[in-house]
Design an enzyme around this catalytic site. Structure first.
Site, short mmCIF file in Angstrom:
data_model
loop_
_atom_site.label_atom_id
_atom_site.label_comp_id
_atom_site.label_asym_id
_atom_site.label_seq_id
_atom_site.Cartn_x
_atom_site.Cartn_y
_atom_site.Cartn_z
N ASP A 12 42.23 42.58 41.26
CA ASP A 12 41.75 42.44 42.64
C ASP A 12 42.74 41.75 43.56
O ASP A 12 42.36 41.07 44.51
CB ASP A 12 40.40 41.69 42.67
CG ASP A 12 39.34 42.39 41.84
OD1 ASP A 12 39.39 43.63 41.77
OD2 ASP A 12 38.49 41.70 41.26
N LYS A 15 45.75 45.62 45.27
CA LYS A 15 46.66 46.72 44.89
C LYS A 15 46.36 47.98 45.69
O LYS A 15 47.28 48.67 46.14
CB LYS A 15 46.53 47.02 43.38
CG LYS A 15 46.88 45.83 42.49
CD LYS A 15 46.64 46.14 41.03
CE LYS A 15 45.20 46.31 40.65
NZ LYS A 15 44.37 45.09 40.77
N GLY A 39 38.34 48.71 40.83
CA GLY A 39 37.78 48.98 42.15
C GLY A 39 38.87 48.67 43.15
O GLY A 39 39.23 47.51 43.34
N HIS A 40 39.47 49.70 43.73
CA HIS A 40 40.59 49.51 44.66
C HIS A 40 40.13 49.88 46.07
O HIS A 40 39.77 51.03 46.33
CB HIS A 40 41.78 50.38 44.24
CG HIS A 40 42.34 49.99 42.89
ND1 HIS A 40 43.39 50.63 42.31
CD2 HIS A 40 41.98 49.00 42.04
CE1 HIS A 40 43.66 50.05 41.14
NE2 HIS A 40 42.80 49.07 40.95
N GLN A 222 43.65 46.64 37.17
CA GLN A 222 43.49 45.30 36.59
C GLN A 222 44.73 44.44 36.91
O GLN A 222 45.34 44.67 37.95
CB GLN A 222 43.23 45.38 35.06
CG GLN A 222 41.83 45.91 34.71
CD GLN A 222 41.71 47.41 34.75
OE1 GLN A 222 42.49 48.12 34.15
NE2 GLN A 222 40.72 47.91 35.45
P1 GDP Z 1 42.52 45.74 43.97
O1 GDP Z 1 41.55 45.92 42.86
O2 GDP Z 1 43.73 45.00 43.55
O3 GDP Z 1 42.85 47.02 44.69
O4 GDP Z 1 41.79 44.81 45.05
P2 GDP Z 1 40.27 44.98 45.57
O5 GDP Z 1 40.20 46.11 46.49
O6 GDP Z 1 39.32 44.93 44.44
O7 GDP Z 1 40.11 43.59 46.33
C1 GDP Z 1 40.90 43.23 47.40
C2 GDP Z 1 39.99 43.02 48.63
O8 GDP Z 1 40.69 42.32 49.62
C3 GDP Z 1 39.56 44.32 49.28
O9 GDP Z 1 38.27 44.14 49.82
C4 GDP Z 1 40.58 44.52 50.40
O10 GDP Z 1 40.06 45.26 51.51
C5 GDP Z 1 40.84 43.10 50.81
N1 GDP Z 1 42.20 42.82 51.27
C6 GDP Z 1 43.37 43.35 50.85
N2 GDP Z 1 44.41 42.74 51.46
C7 GDP Z 1 43.87 41.79 52.28
C8 GDP Z 1 44.43 40.81 53.14
O11 GDP Z 1 45.63 40.66 53.27
N3 GDP Z 1 43.55 40.00 53.81
C9 GDP Z 1 42.21 40.11 53.67
N4 GDP Z 1 41.44 39.28 54.34
N5 GDP Z 1 41.65 41.04 52.87
C10 GDP Z 1 42.47 41.85 52.17
P1 IMO Z 2 41.01 46.10 39.52
O1 IMO Z 2 41.84 47.32 39.18
C1 IMO Z 2 39.06 42.43 38.20
C2 IMO Z 2 37.58 42.35 34.07
C3 IMO Z 2 36.07 42.27 33.87
C4 IMO Z 2 36.03 41.48 32.57
C5 IMO Z 2 37.22 42.03 31.81
C6 IMO Z 2 36.87 43.10 30.79
O2 IMO Z 2 40.02 46.34 40.60
O3 IMO Z 2 41.89 44.92 39.74
P2 IMO Z 2 36.19 45.66 31.04
O4 IMO Z 2 35.01 46.28 31.71
O5 IMO Z 2 37.50 46.12 31.54
O6 IMO Z 2 36.10 45.72 29.53
O7 IMO Z 2 36.05 44.08 31.39
O8 IMO Z 2 38.11 42.56 32.77
N1 IMO Z 2 38.05 43.48 34.92
C7 IMO Z 2 38.48 43.33 36.17
N2 IMO Z 2 38.54 42.24 36.97
N3 IMO Z 2 39.54 43.61 38.63
C8 IMO Z 2 39.53 44.71 37.84
O9 IMO Z 2 40.12 45.87 38.19
C9 IMO Z 2 38.95 44.61 36.56
N4 IMO Z 2 38.74 45.47 35.55
C10 IMO Z 2 38.20 44.76 34.56
O10 IMO Z 2 35.45 41.60 34.93
O11 IMO Z 2 36.29 40.13 32.84
MG MG Z 3 39.54 45.55 42.42
#
Ligand code: GDP
Ligand code: IMO
Ligand code: MG
Length: 422
Positions: A12, A15, A39-40, A222
């Protein structure tokens, strides 16, 4: 330049947003590991897209998006995601390809994921999507791949074999009634038909793309410390989320990869269980979670929050071979008077400057912090590094020094435009 983008913390890091920004410079975007545990989030013109399986580059018209052999695919989620894209007017015909060798998630994987957690003393807090059990079957050599869904006799044989063993385990170990062959067989045969238009030899596709000098961007899911080998085992996911996963999970040879980009949040978050040395206390975590909207993009769970951990990120730089760092969510720290960065871990009088492999140390150590003055100014409209507040620049330069790698981009908001280029 063929480039791998990886998360340097516990996932998270943002990415999805960075892939979306970089995608315009590439012809191919490839997912190589993980599944719909990811979840991206990408926000384009106030429209939010959350990708679980489809590469985040799909929003750029004309880009080829691939799901490599290293990914585990839940067909239900895959086709749901396609429908959602269609409904939002995103065209993906002929530019989405799925490896015939990718393993498939079945209902018994999802149920087993949840049931197994109930039996563990130390729960992992998985996403419950069947990821671990599907990768276990792959390693146990009883997994079912996309190619198997296209052949009704092979699917029948493999599914019967799996259910013979699994239904006994479900009944005897978990007191669960087990699964009907007929239901799963007919559902997955119909998924097979729907996959025909996407399934192909992704290895050859990427080989040809590379030969024709079409640059490939690999979208890690991840993060480094959720990697099955290098993460905080056993509180990890079941795939190689580090850069080494890219050649293994796509088939593009190691020698063809030119660059590794790491993404780090300006602080740290983690979903699920496991050690987290720099974790905030409850009240401060709630404050940052509110500002940063730190709730899981897949499960909606509140993310645990903490200070930036330079020991962690430096280790990620080394393991992945990162030569370019992107910092995200700097804006979330805008209001803070004081900011801390962890520069070591203290355990029983000894200071660790590198990431400890001993779980006991990691779980019980005290972080050693350096304190900084915050900038207390709004950064989200800034687009030039020189225009950032002095203390924000200082914070980034300190991170750069500790991580030992140059920061090329700083994200200051969730939208495409909210980006500081160096
Ligand atoms: P990922 O799994 O690495 O793709 O990240 P996620 O999408 O799960 O979580 C990142 C969250 O932060 C998302 O809701 C993005 O919209 C948000 N986000 C990304 N970059 C920024 C930033 O620079 N500032 C803020 N406030 N939110 C951001
Ligand atoms: P992105 O790509 C954050 C965590 C789960 C749990 C552990 C194992 O959005 O960064 P799993 O279901 O993979 O066997 O769970 O890994 N986890 C993540 N945490 N971002 C993710 O993906 C994750 N994918 C798995 O919360 O701790
Ligand atoms: Mg994510």
């Amino acid at each position: 330049m063929n480039t791998v983008l990886v998360g340097t913390q516990w996932g998270d890091e943002g990415k999805g947003k960075i892939i979306d920004i970089l995608a315009k410079n590439f012809d191919y975007i490839v997912r190589y590991q993980g599944g719909n545990n990811a979840g991206h989030t990408v926000i384009v013109e106030n429209q939010e897209f959350v990708f679980h399986l489809i590469p985040s580059g799909i929003l750029y018209p004309g880009k080829m998006c691939c799901i490599g052999n290293g990914v585990v695919i839940d067909p239900e989620v895959f086709f749901e995601e396609l429908t959602a894209l269609k409904n939002k007017g995103i065209e993906f015909k002929n530019r989405l390809k799925v490896s015939l060798m990718a393993h498939v998630i079945f209902p018994y994987h999802r149920i087993l994921d949840v049931l197994r957690e109930t039996k563990r003393t130390n729960k992992i807090g998985t996403t419950g999507r069947g990821i671990g059990p599907c990768y276990s079957d792959k390693i146990n050599r009883c997994g079912i791949r996309v190619v198997d869904l296209l052949n009704k006799d092979i699917l029948k044989e493999k599914l019967l074999d799996n259910l013979k063993e699994k239904n006994e385990i479900f009944k005897k170990v978990y007191n669960h009634k087990g699964f009907s062959f007929d239901d799963i067989y007919s559902t997955y045969l119909s998924y097979g038909e729907k996959f025909r238009e996407y399934a192909c030899d992704v290895v050859s596709l990427l080989y040809d793309a590379n030969k024709n000098r079409m640059p490939i961007l690999f979208e890690g899911a991840q993060g480094t410390f959720l990697d099955i080998d290098f993460g905080t085992y056993p509180f990890v996911t079941s795939s190689n989320a580090t850069s080494g996963g890219a050649p293994i999970g796509s088939g593009l040879a190691l020698t063809k990869i030119d660059k590794i980009i790491g993404v780090a949040k300006a602080y740290t978050t983690r979903v699920g269980e496991g050690p987290f040395p720099t974790e905030f206390d409850k009240d401060f975590a709630q404050k940052i979670r509110g500002i940063g909207k730190e709730f899981g993009a897949t499960t909606g769970r509140p993310r645990r929050c903490g200070w930036f951990d330079a020991v962690l990120v430096k280790t990620a730089v080394d393991i992945n071979g990162i030569n370019d760092l992107v910092i995200t969510k700097l804006d979330v720290l805008d209001s803070l008077e004081k900011i801390k960065v962890c520069v070591g871990y203290e355990y029983k009088g000894k200071v660790f400057k590198t990431f400890p492999q001993d779980f006991e140390v990691l779980s019980n150590c005290q972080p050693v912090y350096k304190d900084f003055c915050g900038w207390q100014a709004d950064t989200h409209k800034i687009t030039k590094f020189s225009k950032l507040p002095k203390n924000a620049k200082n914070y980034l330069k300190i991170i750069e020094g500790l991580a030992g790698v140059r920061i090329s981009l700083v994200s200051v908001g969730s939208k495409r435009k909210e980006m500081v280029k160096r």
